[in-house]
Design an enzyme around this catalytic site. Structure first.
Site, PDB file in Angstrom:
ATOM      1  N   ARG B 298     -41.226 -43.042 -14.144  1.00 39.87           N
ATOM      2  CA  ARG B 298     -39.863 -43.359 -14.573  1.00 39.87           C
ATOM      3  C   ARG B 298     -38.967 -42.136 -14.394  1.00 39.87           C
ATOM      4  O   ARG B 298     -39.179 -41.115 -15.047  1.00 39.87           O
ATOM      5  CB  ARG B 298     -39.841 -43.768 -16.053  1.00 39.87           C
ATOM      6  CG  ARG B 298     -40.712 -44.962 -16.400  1.00 39.87           C
ATOM      7  CD  ARG B 298     -40.032 -46.287 -16.154  1.00 39.87           C
ATOM      8  NE  ARG B 298     -41.029 -47.375 -16.117  1.00 39.87           N
ATOM      9  CZ  ARG B 298     -41.395 -48.102 -17.178  1.00 39.87           C
ATOM     10  NH1 ARG B 298     -40.848 -47.884 -18.338  1.00 39.87           N
ATOM     11  NH2 ARG B 298     -42.297 -49.082 -17.050  1.00 39.87           N
ATOM     12  N   GLU B 300     -36.242 -41.312 -15.508  1.00 41.96           N
ATOM     13  CA  GLU B 300     -35.206 -41.257 -16.549  1.00 41.96           C
ATOM     14  C   GLU B 300     -35.044 -39.818 -17.018  1.00 41.96           C
ATOM     15  O   GLU B 300     -36.034 -39.181 -17.365  1.00 41.96           O
ATOM     16  CB  GLU B 300     -35.634 -42.073 -17.770  1.00 41.96           C
ATOM     17  CG  GLU B 300     -35.486 -43.559 -17.630  1.00 41.96           C
ATOM     18  CD  GLU B 300     -36.010 -44.260 -18.884  1.00 41.96           C
ATOM     19  OE1 GLU B 300     -35.384 -44.122 -19.950  1.00 41.96           O
ATOM     20  OE2 GLU B 300     -37.067 -44.916 -18.797  1.00 41.96           O
ATOM     21  N   ARG B 306     -40.592 -39.242 -27.077  1.00 43.23           N
ATOM     22  CA  ARG B 306     -41.465 -40.347 -26.659  1.00 43.23           C
ATOM     23  C   ARG B 306     -41.315 -40.765 -25.199  1.00 43.23           C
ATOM     24  O   ARG B 306     -41.821 -41.800 -24.788  1.00 43.23           O
ATOM     25  CB  ARG B 306     -41.254 -41.548 -27.576  1.00 43.23           C
ATOM     26  CG  ARG B 306     -39.849 -42.117 -27.537  1.00 43.23           C
ATOM     27  CD  ARG B 306     -39.797 -43.371 -28.396  1.00 43.23           C
ATOM     28  NE  ARG B 306     -38.560 -44.092 -28.167  1.00 43.23           N
ATOM     29  CZ  ARG B 306     -38.383 -45.368 -28.475  1.00 43.23           C
ATOM     30  NH1 ARG B 306     -39.357 -46.061 -29.019  1.00 43.23           N
ATOM     31  NH2 ARG B 306     -37.242 -45.961 -28.239  1.00 43.23           N
ATOM     32  N   HIS B 307     -40.592 -39.989 -24.414  1.00 40.11           N
ATOM     33  CA  HIS B 307     -40.449 -40.326 -22.997  1.00 40.11           C
ATOM     34  C   HIS B 307     -41.189 -39.339 -22.100  1.00 40.11           C
ATOM     35  O   HIS B 307     -41.099 -38.137 -22.280  1.00 40.11           O
ATOM     36  CB  HIS B 307     -38.976 -40.343 -22.596  1.00 40.11           C
ATOM     37  CG  HIS B 307     -38.246 -41.556 -23.077  1.00 40.11           C
ATOM     38  ND1 HIS B 307     -37.612 -41.602 -24.291  1.00 40.11           N
ATOM     39  CD2 HIS B 307     -38.085 -42.784 -22.513  1.00 40.11           C
ATOM     40  CE1 HIS B 307     -37.067 -42.807 -24.462  1.00 40.11           C
ATOM     41  NE2 HIS B 307     -37.349 -43.541 -23.399  1.00 40.11           N
ATOM     42  N   GLU B 449     -41.707 -49.340 -30.299  1.00 41.22           N
ATOM     43  CA  GLU B 449     -42.143 -50.346 -29.333  1.00 41.22           C
ATOM     44  C   GLU B 449     -43.306 -49.801 -28.496  1.00 41.22           C
ATOM     45  O   GLU B 449     -43.251 -48.701 -27.987  1.00 41.22           O
ATOM     46  CB  GLU B 449     -40.970 -50.694 -28.409  1.00 41.22           C
ATOM     47  CG  GLU B 449     -41.299 -51.742 -27.378  1.00 41.22           C
ATOM     48  CD  GLU B 449     -41.104 -51.233 -25.974  1.00 41.22           C
ATOM     49  OE1 GLU B 449     -40.027 -50.757 -25.644  1.00 41.22           O
ATOM     50  OE2 GLU B 449     -42.095 -51.292 -25.206  1.00 41.22           O
ATOM     51  N   SER B 452     -43.833 -54.382 -24.115  1.00 38.99           N
ATOM     52  CA  SER B 452     -42.785 -55.353 -23.905  1.00 38.99           C
ATOM     53  C   SER B 452     -43.380 -56.378 -22.954  1.00 38.99           C
ATOM     54  O   SER B 452     -43.981 -56.007 -21.950  1.00 38.99           O
ATOM     55  CB  SER B 452     -41.586 -54.640 -23.271  1.00 38.99           C
ATOM     56  OG  SER B 452     -40.435 -55.409 -23.411  1.00 38.99           O
ATOM     57  N   ARG B 500     -48.461 -43.526 -25.738  1.00 41.73           N
ATOM     58  CA  ARG B 500     -47.775 -43.966 -26.959  1.00 41.73           C
ATOM     59  C   ARG B 500     -48.747 -44.582 -27.955  1.00 41.73           C
ATOM     60  O   ARG B 500     -48.614 -44.383 -29.158  1.00 41.73           O
ATOM     61  CB  ARG B 500     -46.685 -44.992 -26.626  1.00 41.73           C
ATOM     62  CG  ARG B 500     -45.427 -44.345 -26.125  1.00 41.73           C
ATOM     63  CD  ARG B 500     -44.259 -45.332 -26.201  1.00 41.73           C
ATOM     64  NE  ARG B 500     -43.108 -44.784 -25.496  1.00 41.73           N
ATOM     65  CZ  ARG B 500     -41.958 -45.414 -25.324  1.00 41.73           C
ATOM     66  NH1 ARG B 500     -41.807 -46.637 -25.805  1.00 41.73           N
ATOM     67  NH2 ARG B 500     -40.977 -44.838 -24.681  1.00 41.73           N
TER      68      ARG B 500
END
Lengths: 526, 526
Positions: B298, B300, B306-307, B449, B452, B500
């Site tokens: 990712r 991002e 948490r990323h 979360e 998903s 996670r």
């Protein structure tokens, strides 16, 4: 708009139910119907099968949908004769003949014949609808299991057939298939060689979701999952810990050749060619024995039967006490555990693959055969191929050696120990007793290299010296050398290509057959 | 030059052996020696311990090396009292006091005290050598196991200590450590809070091979391996097949945002943000139930606790008969299997982590709690936080909800079903009975979360319509839509972030603690 579609779907389902009731009434009154719901084909007279066939509403998890218990085709046998069952499966083949329609249903390698006959309860319309269902559609069939004395030709379930009472299309396939499953599944060396269509590798890969539906492909990838499971379970049983290593790295592992570059925010990074540094760091960090299963990337422009640009590496690294043979023999045992596990637990899959690709069963010895590099030179020399004592083996020499070893020892797997130091990477531990040899090994399956491994130098001084000897820029491997600065046990390991293990175990001719979505210099789709 | 080093090493080892013999003779003759081998420290008088200590030759798999049987520190107990054993371990701490030297040896979380006392057979030189060994060096120690009545403070092996007779450095550590293991291992909330040094996250990661040696880190990564094993074993037991999906892809999965670009020969490619398309293709290709464990990328630029830019995805996809709850509840059961497996088989690891990071044990219900999205809105509303019926939950709202659910139901894990259609990706199946809802779910651990998932649209017509509704360029997702053209069963699935799960199960505060070599926008080393 979406909701419209969903509502339409719901409405049509309700309509289908209403229709069934109506049809009953209609049959009683012997009146003609005119208000057909769209999913049920129009009929000219009372349809005695109304509500028993058609296009099933889109399954969107509506609680009012029927809750049927489906049976697997492989479970259909004589003991169920007379029973009514529901089956959800693909329509593999369909053939109409007068008032009859023959359907073959398929689930993976299992097939069963279904009969739909015009009768008091089965209308012509239902037979017509059935014979028009496109191949590869998914259908729900309600049917009675019926014993067959003669045996059903071409179906896996030979002793029974199904007499249908309902048939619904759950997901319809486009009518034009880019390849036919029966063509893709045809044995490679059948007797009527020239007459039948075969599907070439690129067409298969371009349409991989169809190609993967063949019995051989279903079996290949179940067996591949077995290889991974056996690899992990064997090593876990020996006290190894599974780890995960990063694929995005800051410096090219081995000097920068054959590495993919990634744009990383405002800078750039590389894709790891091997998890080796990270496995070794885990050893330096006291994990003692580790393995990792993950993607490995090679930017080699090699368009051969055995190279991929991305493959799954089965890697392990292990601290040892005094001799790297502790590790080498652990790897040898690991292979034997995998071979035995496949032989014992995947015999059905092996047989299915052999039906399409007929190759010799894989042979191995217990314990595995260990040859010295010099033994290999001698064997090759006797066959007229000279290999210098500091030379590597060429691919053709490896293949010839595989045949010579097979002829002499009757094994498709062996370990070749003590490669020349000159042909191994800088981090390979030199042999303490022979200045041109090293503490390194390759292992072979059917004459192709399947793992390359060695004792790694765990001393930063010797490692630096060896890097200099190889002309490697020390600034680029500083992090690697630093990993050994704070004490590290002696260790050895290696990396196995998962797709190669499966290809060579099964004797397949192309690694693209054992990678679900292969990547090579010319293919990154689908 | 290399060979020189190797030879030197061999020579020094032979020398050490000769030396031992010489020393014996010398002792008898009471003569002074002068020709010391380099590895044994010089002494001024006869060294009664000569040949019993020193720097061990580099272990390069020489067959003439001694073959000792080592015992693990964790096995050292009263029952071995009086026995002589060999231990290979790290020197964790060393302290000299007059004629004594106390050493603590460490293997993972296990430690034992070693005593080296000047005596008839132990020379002052040997004690001096021992007290000079650098911390984190790996040493081989021969010693007698001795029962201790009082208990050894600060060692895991409280009932015994070792009385050394030989000590050899097998791999020496640099004297300056960038961090001290005892600092890195110190409990986060100890009573003498302000007094002790702690090691910050970046220093830990910059020196990860040292940081990973702490008991908590050893336990975290053993437990992480357990999560993967439990994930795979549970799903294999339910008939899932493991698959491997490509990381290099030709088109960005979801519209092109947050994706890393790779130079691919003369063109370019991307790194997969998720294996979703490939899992779904496997379903369309009749594999029925699949899972895959592998790297997910990712791009991002999120610098949060948490990323990560690269993490390990635990992904699954499953065909169902009529309702996506068949899949959702399978995933719920999977989580419970993981939680139970960790509780039952990794209690030691959990306890070790709790010694450093003292958090509440993880709670869960059997079967798991399932809430509707509207239940969540109501709970949050009662707590004064309004969420619109078509809004997503913000991260703070999720965390609050986690606390509310925990207070009401006493569970750290729950499933939230029926998210608004508007906040889910285009391929999510709409709810057939509620136009603003969808057949989708998230699952939470400690209010964050963790997965998903949803029923995916398996019909190409509806999928196209939904893509248009989202304004997605159809040409870019043509291959995705085509995967459903040839019949596909209804299916659902989801993706779990491995790091996670471990972070939230253990209640750790940063995902970098559960990634062995974490990657974020600012870190791609080591």
């Amino acid at each position: 708009m979406v909701q419209d579609t969903v509502n339409e779907v719901k409405e049509s389902k309700k309509a289908a139910k209403k229709e069934a009731k109506k049809a009953e009434k209609a049959a009683k009154k012997a009146e003609h119907k005119s208000n057909q719901p769209s999913e049920v084909p129009a009929v000219e007279e009372v349809d005695v099968s109304s509500g028993k066939y058609g296009n099933f509403p889109l399954i969107c998890s509506d609680v009012t949908l029927p809750q049927r218990n489906f049976i697997y085709i492989k479970e259909l046998a004589k003991n169920l004769a007379g029973k009514t069952v529901w089956v959800r499966a693909r329509l593999h083949a369909v053939r109409a003949r007068g008032k009859q329609c023959f359907i073959v249903l398929r689930q993976r390698e299992h097939t069963v014949q279904v009969l739909i006959n015009v009768s008091e309860s089965i209308s012509k319309s239902m037979v017509k609808f059935s014979s028009g269902i496109t191949k590869e559609s998914i259908v729900d069939v309600e049917a009675k299991v019926s014993e067959v004395a003669a045996g059903v030709a071409g179906c896996s379930q030979q002793d029974v057939e199904l007499i249908a009472s309902e048939i619904w299309v759950v997901s319809s396939s486009a009518p034009q298939l880019p390849l036919q499953i029966e063509d893709a599944a045809r044995p490679e060396k059948s007797e009527d060689e020239g007459l039948n269509i075969r599907v070439n590798q690129d067409t298969r890969l371009d349409n991989r979701i169809l190609d993967l539906r063949t019995p051989a492909n279903q079996a290949i990838f179940r067996l591949e999952a077995g290889v991974c499971k056996l690899f992990r379970d064997t090593l876990s049983g020996k006290g190894f810990t599974e780890i995960h290593t990063p694929k995005i790295i800051s410096a090219a592992s081995e000097g920068g050749a054959n590495v993919f570059t990634v744009s990383y925010f405002k800078g750039s990074a590389y894709l790891a060619q091997s998890p080796q540094l990270y496995k070794q760091m885990a050893i330096a960090a006291d994990f003692e024995k580790v393995y990792t299963v993950g993607a490995v990337f090679r930017a080699e422009d090699s368009n051969t039967h055995r190279h991929l640009t991305e493959f799954v590496g089965l890697d392990l690294e292990m601290a040892f006490n005094y001799h790297y043979h502790e590790v080498m023999l652990t790897i040898g045992d690991l292979f034997n555990s995998i071979f035995k596990g496949l032989r014992d637990n995947y015999s059905k899959e092996i047989e299915i693959v052999r039906q399409q690709y007929n190759v010799e069963p894989f042979t191995f010895l217990e314990p595995p055969l260990v040859l010295q590099f010099n033994d290999a030179r001698k064997l090759l020399g006797e066959a007229g191929v000279e290999v210098g004592e500091e030379d590597d083996l060429s691919t053709p020499a490896e293949k010839l050696l595989g045949r010579l070893v097979k002829a002499k020892y009757d094994t498709d797997f062996y370990i070749l120990d003590k490669y020349p130091l000159a042909v191994r990477p800088f981090y390979t531990m030199p042999d303490p007793n022979n200045k041109i040899a090293s503490n390194s090994y390759d292992m072979f399956m059917r004459g192709e290299e399947i793992i390359s491994g060695a004792q790694r130098i765990h001393d930063p001084v010797l490692l630096t010296e060896r890097a200099k000897h190889h002309g490697i820029d020390l600034t680029k491997i500083a992090a690697y050398i630093d990993a050994f600065k704070f004490g590290c046990p002696p260790h050895a390991g290696g990396g196995i290509g998962m797709e190669r293990v499966v290809m060579l175990y099964l004797g397949l001719d192309n690694i693209r057959k054992t990678s679900m979505f292969p990547r090579d210099p010319k293919r990154i789709t689908p």
